[in-house]
Design a protein around this motif. Structure first.
Motif, PDB file in Angstrom:
ATOM      1  N   ARG A 111       0.811  -1.208   0.000  1.00  0.00           N
ATOM      2  CA  ARG A 111       0.000   0.000   0.000  1.00  0.00           C
ATOM      3  C   ARG A 111       0.855   1.274   0.000  1.00  0.00           C
ATOM      4  NH1 ARG A 111      -4.968   0.111  -0.202  1.00  0.00           N
ATOM      5  NH2 ARG A 111      -5.139  -2.137  -0.125  1.00  0.00           N
ATOM      6  N   LEU A 112       1.876   1.277   0.844  1.00  0.00           N
ATOM      7  CA  LEU A 112       2.696   2.485   0.959  1.00  0.00           C
ATOM      8  C   LEU A 112       3.434   2.772  -0.333  1.00  0.00           C
ATOM      9  CD1 LEU A 112       4.152   2.280   4.562  1.00  0.00           C
ATOM     10  CD2 LEU A 112       2.474   3.891   3.636  1.00  0.00           C
ATOM     11  N   GLU A 113       4.011   1.728  -0.921  1.00  0.00           N
ATOM     12  CA  GLU A 113       4.756   1.872  -2.163  1.00  0.00           C
ATOM     13  C   GLU A 113       3.825   2.379  -3.272  1.00  0.00           C
ATOM     14  OE1 GLU A 113       7.885   1.659  -2.606  1.00  0.00           O
ATOM     15  OE2 GLU A 113       7.857   1.890  -4.784  1.00  0.00           O
ATOM     16  N   GLU A 115       1.086   4.108  -2.915  1.00  0.00           N
ATOM     17  CA  GLU A 115       0.722   5.506  -2.715  1.00  0.00           C
ATOM     18  C   GLU A 115       1.872   6.431  -3.079  1.00  0.00           C
ATOM     19  OE1 GLU A 115      -0.980   5.882   1.196  1.00  0.00           O
ATOM     20  OE2 GLU A 115      -2.563   4.418   0.702  1.00  0.00           O
ATOM     21  N   LYS A 116       3.109   5.957  -2.816  1.00  0.00           N
ATOM     22  CA  LYS A 116       4.279   6.752  -3.155  1.00  0.00           C
ATOM     23  C   LYS A 116       4.353   6.952  -4.666  1.00  0.00           C
ATOM     24  CE  LYS A 116       8.001   5.514  -0.692  1.00  0.00           C
ATOM     25  NZ  LYS A 116       9.213   4.661  -0.626  1.00  0.00           N
ATOM     26  N   GLY A 132      -4.138   8.149  -0.315  1.00  0.00           N
ATOM     27  CA  GLY A 132      -4.738   7.175   0.592  1.00  0.00           C
ATOM     28  C   GLY A 132      -6.216   7.425   0.888  1.00  0.00           C
TER      29      GLY A 132
END
Lengths: 492, 329, 334
Positions: A111-113, A115-116, A132
């Motif tokens: 998820r973080l990757e 969104e990045k 997000g």
């Protein structure tokens, strides 16, 4: 260089030939505008060119190769549909990359990757929402931009198809979009731009194809033609664009009085509507105009304040009461709040007039047919027959049915919420004329919500501007465009 | 953290369990299985049927009567704790069993839904020294359990033989299947066919399948009656003979088609009384309850009990129908 | 494409092209024809009567269920309402000594109340119809068990047996009731405002509200009607058996939905004719009857009837596909 060539495309639906032997081709680095009245076949063409529909006849070649045989070639075409078609309960980043193969990430979804990686793309399209957040939380214009961003994330595309991308955008947001489109053209992609708005076409287009009744009727370099020519090609008749449609018979009698109304998306709004008056409501998309009117109508809850119809307070939250007392709302979202898609045109008309169709043994089918014929005739609804399901009619004709059927309820106040959204120029004028007649001859009060400044100025006796849920100005029909516009965008 | 939650849950379960134990009976001595320590203490026996059902209520009735008799004879209070699962589900039945065991009763009588599924819980309970007796079901080999019940094959054979006799050993007989996957229904079906095979002049026809539903029994029987105008007799395998009887009446074939059914539900007995069903061959649930309690008591005081207790089959016809209606009502 | 098929099939296919109702009517007619050709007993008056008596119950509930499906909802507690109302009519007659006709009317009224209770909680608490009615089915079934401990109530007075067992001329009385229900419901949906509104609600609930239709009130009304029809089926069944049994109606929810869907009522709401549900129920009953008359092995029955039901549903959707294809051809040939 021609990237896509379609020859002799024919597509047939139950009851209608949507495309009749159409030839069209797109060049890299060119913005190709496609224009035509509702039901002219533009959307069908797009669906054929993206492989969604299979045409009955004709060929589509992409880089000279037959795309019907090699469906993979359709991957070269990125498509942005007219309707917003996002996953409301997923995040912006999810929507951007779904299916996740496009994200370039392998294996599990990080998820973080994700969104990045979304951030630079969102910035490019001027989408300020956090990657997000859930899509249902962002504004309509951001949704529209996100939809375009999503289509271009596809690395391989060479043709970008935009189907009326500015319908739900304000002028400012549309400007952002045009910048993005220009940028994409610089990258040597072919862009197909479908729109009803002539100004936009003349602003960004290179070449132009005009459709009418499923046929290609004209093709030209855009710089060699002018607006009247395009309208003539589209409609087969010329239109006086300078015409005004506001009511010339405003009475003193106040029909509707709204006092300090507060609801979820608006606060402390007051206004009055007189008999025979057309009252325009302008504002940015998301300013709370629809929500205000839906609350006035009783569809959405009211937190405080009062709505008086003919001096009597309405029963809040009861749409039935409003309709019975002549307060009628014609929704912007025709699909989700207006038509009954699987029912026939006849049934869509009769549903709000059943009281008048009673005979000794319940509802009379003969009276129902008469009424349907009358509405179809009076409001010039184009349909092959009244038993056709309404979902097969074009947007403009659906709108005419919705307006026509409301007349049976002997309305006193009619609220038109974006009545011409997605409707062609010819039909637009017909709808303006209808509003004018209703106000002048029947003494109705009409509220017109519209995001098109021209429309509001052409039709309204007075103009109320909402900004961020608050009333920020009220203007006469002679007010300068610039003053209204600055109120709309929140500048005093 | 997880351990903490677990221990809290366990503690709560213990509290609830012991609380339930107190309300149900006097706390039993720490070793209930010890044959020597019976002396004068009150007794509680648990009965766990397959599911809530009137047939099991009759089992309970028999058990209650036996408990009363024992109380009078022994001079202690003997209680029956009847715990019926809401649905016929093995997992639910196991939960009921575990909760029952937590009250430390002096015996548990169980009608297992599926012995293999119940096995682990039964063994656990036995380890705690609580005697377990099965009823209404045969004891699987090697289980070492005592089974109180009747022979379903015998029940069906009695019915089939009586029907053959009633129709003069010749003619067409239809046999309706119940739920094919229910072992007792299947046993009865096979026994019906085997019994009828003995009579060369009897022709067996397919009598439909009702899946334990009165409505289906009725519509299937109606079609079978239409397809076999010369039908003489009708047999079935579950407690839904009401449907067959209603179909026979609607066809106007009362007296022409002889119905011999299973079980003794009140609505079936009413049809026996009116004559549409000539006779019914029934298990005796009251006897099963009574015997199960007796076996549990004997086991709890350390007396060896037989492996199989056959509670027999009752043959009900016009001669004894009134007493049966009185009994079941 | 279909023009090349042999003649009898061709005629069926061309009927199919007309409308869903004629299509399933044709399927039913075809099945009846097959049954009467292949089994000498099918047309036996007794067989037909018991067949029609059977389908009366599922047909009746199917007609009600189709109203709910049209507004985009369903009721899975119809069977439990039926058995509970049947049981209560029995209790009123046998335990409380009420007049039997009065008891039947009271049970009908109770069905209305239970149905409107379903409607109330679903619309006012905004519950999902499927989950809520599964829950309510549990409640009604539980009350039934509390009242009866699962035992039947026997000895129902013989004067009301005629409602279940009797015939009027050649027609079984329960079926007469079904026809009455059908006529009333058809009048309701075709000729009354509220009836027409249910299609609007099923098509587009938000649009219906914008039109000023009292959506929730109509939903509650439909649930009440369905509750009352269920109660009617329940008490007719009591009259048919001569005893009130708690286990009846177990299959009614699913069968009534199947009957409606076979009859061309869309599970998604907004489309369909309640009369289709009766034809659907007839198809289901004829299938089950044929299976026994043809002597299909008991272990095969469920598989065969399931298979035939799937074929029957595909016929009604086939008619839609063919209609679309036909229209397309007409346009192309222009």
């Amino acid at each position: 260089m021609k990237v896509l060539e379609a020859c002799n495309i024919t597509k047939v639906f139950p009851g209608v030939v949507a495309l009749d032997s159409v030839d069209i081709s797109f060049e890299l680095g060119e913005i190709h505008c496609v224009i035509g009245e509702n039901g002219a076949g533009k959307s069908t063409l797009i669906k054929c060119l993206t492989g969604v529909y299979e045409p009955e006849a004709g060929s589509i070649r992409i880089h000279g190769e037959d795309a019907m045989k090699n469906k993979k070639l359709f991957d070269k075409i990125a498509y942005v549909p007219q309707e917003i078609d996002l996953f409301e309960y997923m995040t912006v980043a999810d929507n951007l990359f779904l299916p996740y193969e496009r994200s370039g990430l392998k294996g599990l979804v990080n998820r973080l990757e994700l969104e990045k990686r979304a951030i630079p793309l969102l910035e490019r399209f001027h989408i300020h929402a956090d990657p997000g957040t859930l899509v249902k939380e962002i504004s309509v214009s951001e949704k529209q931009l996100l939809q375009i961003a999503r289509a271009t994330v596809h690395q391989e595309y060479e043709v970008l198809l935009l189907d009326e991308p500015t319908t739900s955008l304000t002028t400012k947001d549309a400007q952002v979009l045009f910048e993005v489109i220009e940028q994409i053209r610089q990258e040597n992609k072919a862009i197909v731009f479908i729109s009803h708005k002539l100004e936009e076409i003349f602003l960004i287009g290179d070449v132009l194809t005009v459709f009418r009744n499923g046929e290609k009727v004209a093709y030209s370099d855009i710089h060699e033609v002018d607006a009247p020519w395009v309208i003539t090609q589209m409609t087969g008749r010329s239109l006086d664009q300078s015409q005004v449609f506001y009511s010339e018979k405003v009475a003193d009698e106040v029909l509707l009085e709204v006092e300090h109304l507060t609801g979820e998306k608006f606060a402390d709004v007051s206004f009055q509507l007189r008999s025979g008056e057309i009252l325009g409501f302008s504002g940015l998309v998301g300013a709370g105009r629809s929500e205000l009117m839906q609350a006035v109508f009783g569809y959405l809850p009211i937190y405080s304040g009062a709505v008086k119809l003919n001096g009597t307070p309405i029963k809040q939250g009861d749409t039935n009461y409003s309709v019975r007392n002549g307060l009628i709302y014609l929704p912007e979202e025709r699909k989700s709040q207006g038509i009954l898609p699987m029912l026939s045109v006849r049934e869509n008309i009769s549903v709000s007039n059943l009281d008048d169709l009673r005979s000794t043994v319940g509802i009379s089918k003969n009276k129902e047919i008469d009424l349907a014929q009358q509405v179809i005739r009076d409001y010039d609804v184009k349909t092959s027959d009244m038993e056709k399901k309404i979902k097969f009619l074009s947007g403009g004709n659906q709108q005419k049915v919705i307006i026509g059927r409301s007349m049976g309820c002997s309305p006193k106040v009619l609220i038109f919420d974006e009545p011409t959204k997605g409707i062609d120029v010819g039909t637009k004028a017909e709808i303006y004329r209808m509003m004018k007649t209703l106000a002048e001859e029947n003494g109705m009060g009409i509220i017109l919500i519209s995001s098109e400044m021209e429309e509001i100025r052409k039709c309204s006796n007075r103009i109320v501007v909402l900004y961020n849920g608050k009333k920020v100005g009220e203007f006469g029909s002679d007010a300068e465009k610039e003053r209204i516009l600055s109120a709309v965008i929140g500048i005093n | 953290m997880r351990r903490k939650i677990l221990s809290a849950v366990l503690a709560a379960a213990l509290v609830i369990g012991s609380f339930a134990g107190c309300t149900k009976s006097e706390p039993s001595s720490s070793d209930a299985g010890d044959a020597g320590s019976v002396a004068k203490k009150n007794l509680t026996f648990v009965i766990v049927p397959k599911v809530v059902h009137p047939w099991f209520d009759e089992v309970n009735k028999g058990a209650q009567l036996q408990a009363k008799a024992l109380s009078e004879q022994l001079g202690v209070e003997v209680k029956i704790d009847y715990r019926a699962p809401q649905t016929a589900d093995v997992a639910e039945q196991n939960t009921v069993l575990e909760q029952a065991a937590a009250t430390k009763p002096d015996g548990i009588a169980l009608d297992p839904l599926d012995y293999e599924g119940n096995k682990a819980v039964i063994e656990e309970i036995q380890k705690q020294g609580i005697p377990v007796v099965l009823f209404d079901a045969p004891a699987p080999e090697g289980s070492g359990l005592t089974s109180v019940g009747n022979d379903f094959a015998e029940q069906a054979t009695v019915a089939a033989d009586k029907l053959a006799e009633l129709i003069g050993f010749k003619g067409k007989v239809a046999v309706m299947q119940g739920v094919p996957t229910a072992p007792n229904h299947a046993q009865r079906y096979q026994a019906h066919l085997d019994a009828l095979a003995k009579y060369p002049d009897i022709v067996v026809v397919d009598g439909g399948i009702d899946n334990d539903s009165v409505e289906e029994a009725q519509s299937q029987a109606a079609a079978v009656l239409a397809a076999n105008p010369d039908l003489k007799g009708y047999l079935n395998c579950d407690a839904c003979a009401t449907g067959i009887a209603a179909a026979v009446e609607e066809a106007g074939k009362k007296g022409q088609v002889t119905v011999v059914s299973m079980d003794n539900l009140i609505e079936i007995l009413q049809y026996v009384k009116s004559g549409t069903i000539t006779a019914t061959s029934s298990t005796i649930p009251q006897m099963q309850g009574s015997m199960a309690v007796l076996m549990m008591w004997q086991k709890s005081i350390g007396i060896d009990i037989p492996k199989v207790v056959d509670t027999g089959i009752a043959y009900i016809d016009s001669s004894n129908i009134d007493e049966w209606i009185e009994m079941v009502k | 494409m279909y023009e090349r098929l042999p003649n009898p099939v061709h005629s069926v296919v061309s009927t199919l092209k007309k409308s869903t109702m004629t299509a399933i009517g044709a399927v039913l007619a075809l099945m009846i024809l097959m049954a009467s050709i292949f089994s000498p007993y099918f047309l036996d008056i007794y067989n037909l009567q018991s067949l029609i008596r059977d389908l009366a119950f599922i047909g009746m509930i199917g007609i009600g269920q189709s109203l709910l499906l049209i507004i985009g909802e369903l009721d899975l507690s119809v069977g439990k309402i039926a058995s509970l109302c049947g049981i209560l009519s029995g209790i009123m007659m046998m335990h409380w000594g009420w007049n039997s006709y009065l008891s039947l009317l009271a049970a009908l009224f109770l069905g209305l109340v239970l149905g409107s209770l379903n409607g109330l909680i679903i619309s006012k608490l905004r519950l999902n119809a499927m989950v809520a009615t599964i829950g309510m089915a549990g409640v009604y079934g539980g009350v039934n068990l509390v009242l009866t401990k699962g035992k039947a109530i026997t000895g129902i007075p013989s004067e009301i047996h005629i409602f279940g067992k009797g015939n009027l001329g050649p027609l079984p009385i329960p079926f007469i009731f079904t026809l009455i229900v059908l006529v009333l419901v058809l009048f309701f949906v075709k000729k009354t405002k509220t009836g027409r509104y249910i299609y609007a609600i099923g098509n587009n609930r938000d649009a219906a509200r914008v039109l000023g239709i009292k959506v929730d009130r109509i939903r509650i009304l439909i649930y009440s009607i369905v509750g009352m029809i269920s109660a009617l089926a329940g008490i007719l069944y009591v009259a048919r058996l001569g005893s009130a049994q708690s286990a009846i109606g177990e299959n009614w929810p699913m069968n009534s939905i199947a009957a409606s869907v076979i009859g061309g009522v869309a599970l998604t709401g907004g489309i369909g004719n309640p009369a289709g549900a009766l034809i659907g129920a007839a198809i289901i009953s004829v299938i089950q009857n044929m299976i026994i008359l043809f002597g299909v092995n008991v272990y095969w029955q469920s598989a065969v009837s399931g298979f035939v039901v799937v074929i029957a549903i595909s016929f009604s959707s086939l008619s839609v596909i063919l209609q679309e294809r036909k229209q397309r051809k007409i346009k192309l040939s222009k």
